[in-house]
Write a protein that holds these residues in place. Structure first.
Motif, PDB file in Angstrom:
ATOM      1  N   ARG A 263      88.536  24.349   9.132  1.00  0.00           N
ATOM      2  CA  ARG A 263      89.195  23.150   9.659  1.00  0.00           C
ATOM      3  C   ARG A 263      90.701  23.204   9.401  1.00  0.00           C
ATOM      4  O   ARG A 263      91.503  22.828  10.253  1.00  0.00           O
ATOM      5  N   PHE A 264      91.080  23.681   8.215  1.00  0.00           N
ATOM      6  CA  PHE A 264      92.504  23.801   7.906  1.00  0.00           C
ATOM      7  C   PHE A 264      93.182  24.800   8.838  1.00  0.00           C
ATOM      8  O   PHE A 264      94.283  24.554   9.337  1.00  0.00           O
ATOM      9  N   ALA A 265      92.511  25.916   9.092  1.00  0.00           N
ATOM     10  CA  ALA A 265      93.068  26.922  10.001  1.00  0.00           C
ATOM     11  C   ALA A 265      93.224  26.352  11.408  1.00  0.00           C
ATOM     12  O   ALA A 265      94.243  26.584  12.081  1.00  0.00           O
ATOM     13  N   PHE A 266      92.230  25.583  11.857  1.00  0.00           N
ATOM     14  CA  PHE A 266      92.334  24.978  13.185  1.00  0.00           C
ATOM     15  C   PHE A 266      93.460  23.958  13.246  1.00  0.00           C
ATOM     16  O   PHE A 266      94.195  23.881  14.229  1.00  0.00           O
ATOM     17  N   MET A 267      93.599  23.151  12.169  1.00  0.00           N
ATOM     18  CA  MET A 267      94.667  22.158  12.119  1.00  0.00           C
ATOM     19  C   MET A 267      96.039  22.830  12.209  1.00  0.00           C
ATOM     20  O   MET A 267      96.933  22.367  12.936  1.00  0.00           O
ATOM     21  N   VAL A 268      96.207  23.933  11.480  1.00  0.00           N
ATOM     22  CA  VAL A 268      97.479  24.665  11.528  1.00  0.00           C
ATOM     23  C   VAL A 268      97.731  25.177  12.940  1.00  0.00           C
ATOM     24  O   VAL A 268      98.839  25.035  13.488  1.00  0.00           O
ATOM     25  N   ALA A 269      96.711  25.801  13.549  1.00  0.00           N
ATOM     26  CA  ALA A 269      96.857  26.312  14.912  1.00  0.00           C
ATOM     27  C   ALA A 269      97.153  25.182  15.892  1.00  0.00           C
ATOM     28  O   ALA A 269      98.005  25.319  16.786  1.00  0.00           O
TER      29      ALA A 269
ATOM     30  N   VAL B   8      94.922  14.277  16.271  1.00  0.00           N
ATOM     31  CA  VAL B   8      94.750  13.924  14.856  1.00  0.00           C
ATOM     32  C   VAL B   8      93.467  13.122  14.663  1.00  0.00           C
ATOM     33  O   VAL B   8      92.700  13.350  13.717  1.00  0.00           O
ATOM     34  N   ALA B   9      93.214  12.185  15.579  1.00  0.00           N
ATOM     35  CA  ALA B   9      91.984  11.385  15.503  1.00  0.00           C
ATOM     36  C   ALA B   9      90.747  12.267  15.610  1.00  0.00           C
ATOM     37  O   ALA B   9      89.741  12.032  14.929  1.00  0.00           O
ATOM     38  N   SER B  10      90.816  13.312  16.433  1.00  0.00           N
ATOM     39  CA  SER B  10      89.655  14.177  16.634  1.00  0.00           C
ATOM     40  C   SER B  10      89.295  14.954  15.376  1.00  0.00           C
ATOM     41  O   SER B  10      88.127  15.295  15.167  1.00  0.00           O
ATOM     42  N   TRP B  11      90.285  15.252  14.524  1.00  0.00           N
ATOM     43  CA  TRP B  11      89.971  15.965  13.280  1.00  0.00           C
ATOM     44  C   TRP B  11      88.995  15.160  12.433  1.00  0.00           C
ATOM     45  O   TRP B  11      88.053  15.703  11.863  1.00  0.00           O
ATOM     46  N   GLY B  12      89.238  13.853  12.331  1.00  0.00           N
ATOM     47  CA  GLY B  12      88.324  13.005  11.577  1.00  0.00           C
ATOM     48  C   GLY B  12      87.022  12.748  12.317  1.00  0.00           C
ATOM     49  O   GLY B  12      85.949  12.676  11.712  1.00  0.00           O
ATOM     50  N   TRP B  13      87.116  12.606  13.641  1.00  0.00           N
ATOM     51  CA  TRP B  13      85.943  12.308  14.463  1.00  0.00           C
ATOM     52  C   TRP B  13      84.871  13.385  14.296  1.00  0.00           C
ATOM     53  O   TRP B  13      83.691  13.082  14.113  1.00  0.00           O
ATOM     54  N   TYR B  14      85.281  14.666  14.343  1.00  0.00           N
ATOM     55  CA  TYR B  14      84.311  15.750  14.245  1.00  0.00           C
ATOM     56  C   TYR B  14      83.885  16.034  12.805  1.00  0.00           C
ATOM     57  O   TYR B  14      82.964  16.829  12.581  1.00  0.00           O
ATOM     58  N   ALA B  15      84.529  15.394  11.847  1.00  0.00           N
ATOM     59  CA  ALA B  15      84.062  15.465  10.457  1.00  0.00           C
ATOM     60  C   ALA B  15      83.086  14.340  10.145  1.00  0.00           C
ATOM     61  O   ALA B  15      82.547  14.271   9.038  1.00  0.00           O
ATOM     62  N   GLY B  16      82.866  13.452  11.117  1.00  0.00           N
ATOM     63  CA  GLY B  16      81.943  12.340  10.913  1.00  0.00           C
ATOM     64  C   GLY B  16      82.593  11.091  10.369  1.00  0.00           C
ATOM     65  O   GLY B  16      81.910  10.170   9.913  1.00  0.00           O
ATOM     66  N   TYR B  17      83.934  11.016  10.426  1.00  0.00           N
ATOM     67  CA  TYR B  17      84.644   9.824   9.958  1.00  0.00           C
ATOM     68  C   TYR B  17      84.881   8.918  11.162  1.00  0.00           C
ATOM     69  O   TYR B  17      85.785   9.146  11.965  1.00  0.00           O
TER      70      TYR B  17
ATOM     71  N   ASN C 138      82.388   1.147  -0.476  1.00  0.00           N
ATOM     72  CA  ASN C 138      82.537   1.273  -1.938  1.00  0.00           C
ATOM     73  C   ASN C 138      84.003   1.283  -2.371  1.00  0.00           C
ATOM     74  O   ASN C 138      84.323   1.750  -3.467  1.00  0.00           O
ATOM     75  N   ALA C 139      84.880   0.766  -1.523  1.00  0.00           N
ATOM     76  CA  ALA C 139      86.320   0.695  -1.822  1.00  0.00           C
ATOM     77  C   ALA C 139      86.894   2.075  -2.135  1.00  0.00           C
ATOM     78  O   ALA C 139      87.814   2.211  -2.949  1.00  0.00           O
ATOM     79  N   GLU C 140      86.366   3.104  -1.481  1.00  0.00           N
ATOM     80  CA  GLU C 140      86.847   4.474  -1.678  1.00  0.00           C
ATOM     81  C   GLU C 140      87.569   4.925  -0.409  1.00  0.00           C
ATOM     82  O   GLU C 140      86.936   5.385   0.550  1.00  0.00           O
ATOM     83  N   PRO C 141      88.895   4.783  -0.363  1.00  0.00           N
ATOM     84  CA  PRO C 141      89.633   5.105   0.858  1.00  0.00           C
ATOM     85  C   PRO C 141      89.631   6.589   1.177  1.00  0.00           C
ATOM     86  O   PRO C 141      89.500   7.439   0.287  1.00  0.00           O
ATOM     87  N   VAL C 142      89.770   6.890   2.448  1.00  0.00           N
ATOM     88  CA  VAL C 142      89.891   8.266   2.918  1.00  0.00           C
ATOM     89  C   VAL C 142      91.365   8.625   2.959  1.00  0.00           C
ATOM     90  O   VAL C 142      92.177   7.885   3.511  1.00  0.00           O
ATOM     91  N   ASP C 143      91.726   9.764   2.373  1.00  0.00           N
ATOM     92  CA  ASP C 143      93.120  10.203   2.436  1.00  0.00           C
ATOM     93  C   ASP C 143      93.266  11.264   3.522  1.00  0.00           C
ATOM     94  O   ASP C 143      92.287  11.732   4.112  1.00  0.00           O
ATOM     95  N   ILE C 144      94.505  11.650   3.795  1.00  0.00           N
ATOM     96  CA  ILE C 144      94.755  12.563   4.912  1.00  0.00           C
ATOM     97  C   ILE C 144      94.203  13.955   4.631  1.00  0.00           C
ATOM     98  O   ILE C 144      93.803  14.677   5.560  1.00  0.00           O
ATOM     99  N   GLN C 145      94.131  14.370   3.346  1.00  0.00           N
ATOM    100  CA  GLN C 145      93.556  15.665   3.022  1.00  0.00           C
ATOM    101  C   GLN C 145      92.075  15.705   3.400  1.00  0.00           C
ATOM    102  O   GLN C 145      91.582  16.697   3.954  1.00  0.00           O
ATOM    103  N   THR C 146      91.374  14.615   3.083  1.00  0.00           N
ATOM    104  CA  THR C 146      89.957  14.524   3.448  1.00  0.00           C
ATOM    105  C   THR C 146      89.798  14.545   4.959  1.00  0.00           C
ATOM    106  O   THR C 146      88.896  15.193   5.502  1.00  0.00           O
ATOM    107  N   TRP C 147      90.683  13.826   5.658  1.00  0.00           N
ATOM    108  CA  TRP C 147      90.633  13.747   7.119  1.00  0.00           C
ATOM    109  C   TRP C 147      90.783  15.146   7.731  1.00  0.00           C
ATOM    110  O   TRP C 147      90.116  15.472   8.719  1.00  0.00           O
TER     111      TRP C 147
ATOM    112  N   ALA D 191      85.922  23.695   5.220  1.00  0.00           N
ATOM    113  CA  ALA D 191      87.263  23.160   4.952  1.00  0.00           C
ATOM    114  C   ALA D 191      88.342  24.170   5.332  1.00  0.00           C
ATOM    115  O   ALA D 191      89.371  23.811   5.914  1.00  0.00           O
ATOM    116  N   LEU D 192      88.100  25.450   5.015  1.00  0.00           N
ATOM    117  CA  LEU D 192      89.070  26.491   5.352  1.00  0.00           C
ATOM    118  C   LEU D 192      89.191  26.661   6.863  1.00  0.00           C
ATOM    119  O   LEU D 192      90.296  26.822   7.399  1.00  0.00           O
TER     120      LEU D 192
END
Length: 409
Positions: A60-66, A108-117, A300-309, A57-58
């Motif tokens: 991924r967050f660093a990559f997102m910031v960069a 932005v789509a790729s962040w979720g794609w490589y997390a398996g979403y 299971n009606a459990e939505p994904v939020d942007i933090q998870t993405w 997670a750390l």
């Protein structure tokens, strides 16, 4: 007169009677010790996995910031550099801007794609109308809905480059807000006190930006907020007005939809709309042609939020998106009829989602025995190319600004 024994004297102790004794807590049984040891063992076994989740997670967050630090400033710099082209050839300028906008959404789509979403698509194939003008009406459960759409529309031709989003004004203050403002997306402020004024602003925005920037698709969340926030209010309104009780969606607000349709549906030569009561008439070319009823469902009606993405701490999951296409000539434009039409679409969404949560699949279309799903994929090569372009652009612009800084100072 008899003296009363004072506290602490032997006589007082004798007259006070026996005191209740304090019981020590029972010693843990052998079974309790075993259960505790098992729980501790499970915790110890899970520690490496938990550590990996946190570390990932750390990273991924660093990559997102960069990613944001190089991509968004580069987009802004390119837009500034291309301003002379905007004056000379506005259509070509917005075409180039649209491509860069699509690339940013692809990141932005790729962040979720490589997390398996990933996304599984159901219903009608909207690729067939990717070059036409359309409005997407989407149910809204969480911030991840926007990310999901960013992903599943990437392979729909020019759609992402030429689309306009209608989003809650809170998105204006995110890292992507400046990009959306330049692109011409609309941020709508929710609340009864703002409603009429915001609809007038929306109408003006469409008149000034939709045609001039060659936009063709609009993404709209008619519920006006997240499901968890609006469900109770919607159900109270439904009870008061003898409307169906909905659980998986809320009753839509028709204001923004009404403004969009009346502003963008092509008019007949006599000025009457190609819709309303004249549903048999065909629309003039160049106007809005389709309504795409889009239903997003999460397992299971459990939505994904942007933090998870972004952080990717949730296990890989498949989000399911169902499409139904309605010709604009079949959509009423009169206020009361349009409201009823919208309510009916969301009642049908409720049925679709109820079926999905019971069976794990959407029901087949009318006249079909089986529902057909399509797995949406992103090209790893394409993602690598746009990410490489973003980081190379960031490197280039950094040295450009560094050069001018040294020249001036």
């Amino acid at each position: 007169m008899t003296a009363t024994p004072g506290p602490g004297t032997p006589a007082a102790a004798a007259t006070a009677g026996p005191r209740p004794c304090r019981r020590s807590p029972p010693a843990p049984t052998e079974k309790d010790r075993t259960d505790a040891n098992v729980r501790m063992a499970v915790t110890v076994e899970e520690a490496p996995w938990l550590g990996w989740v946190v570390a990932k997670a750390l990273m991924r967050f660093a990559f997102m910031v960069a990613n944001n630090l190089v991509a968004i400033p580069s987009y802004i710099c390119y837009v500034i550099l291309l301003q002379p082209l905007r004056v000379l050839d506005s259509k070509r300028f917005w075409y180039i801007e649209g491509l860069m906008y699509k690339w940013l959404l692809g990141m932005v789509a790729s962040w979720g794609w490589y997390a398996g979403y990933t996304v599984m698509e159901w219903g009608e194939d909207i690729k067939a109308i990717s070059n036409d003008e359309a409005v997407m009406l989407v149910n809204h459960q969480a911030t991840g809905d926007v990310c999901t759409l960013m992903m599943c529309l990437q392979d729909k031709g020019p759609v992402v480059a030429q689309m306009m989003w209608l989003m809650d004004h809170i998105f204006k203050y995110t890292n992507f807000g400046i990009v959306s403002l330049i692109h011409g997306d609309f941020f709508i402020r929710q609340g009864r006190s703002y409603r009429d004024q915001q609809l007038l602003v929306l109408k003006k925005h469409l008149e000034q930006n939709y045609r001039s920037r060659d936009r063709k698709w609009i993404v709209l969340f008619p519920e006006g907020g997240f499901l968890r926030k609006r469900r109770e209010t919607s159900q109270a309104f439904a009870k008061k007005n003898n409307l169906p009780f909905l659980t998986h969606v809320t009753l839509p607000r028709f204001g923004a939809t009404n403004i969009i349709l009346n502003a963008l549906v092509a008019r007949q030569e006599n000025g009457s709309p190609a819709g309303g009561d004249a549903r048999g008439l065909r629309c003039k070319p160049g106007g809005l042609q389709w309504i795409i009823d889009t239903t997003i469902a999460y397992p299971n009606a459990e939505p994904v939020d942007i933090q998870t993405w972004i952080l990717g701490y949730r296990k890989p999951t498949v989000t399911h998106v169902h499409y139904r296409i309605f010709p604009i000539k079949d959509v009423p434009l009169e206020t009361d009829d349009l409201t009823s039409w919208l309510y009916q679409r969301f009642i049908e969404k409720e049925d679709l989602l109820s079926h999905f949560y019971k069976t794990g699949a959407f029901p087949p279309a009318q006249g079909h025995k089986e529902a057909v799903s399509r797995e949406m994929t992103l090209s790893n090569t394409w993602i690598f190319l746009i990410q490489s372009f973003a980081f190379l652009s960031g490197y280039l612009w950094f040295h450009v600004f560094q050069y001018f800084y040294h020249c001036l100072f």
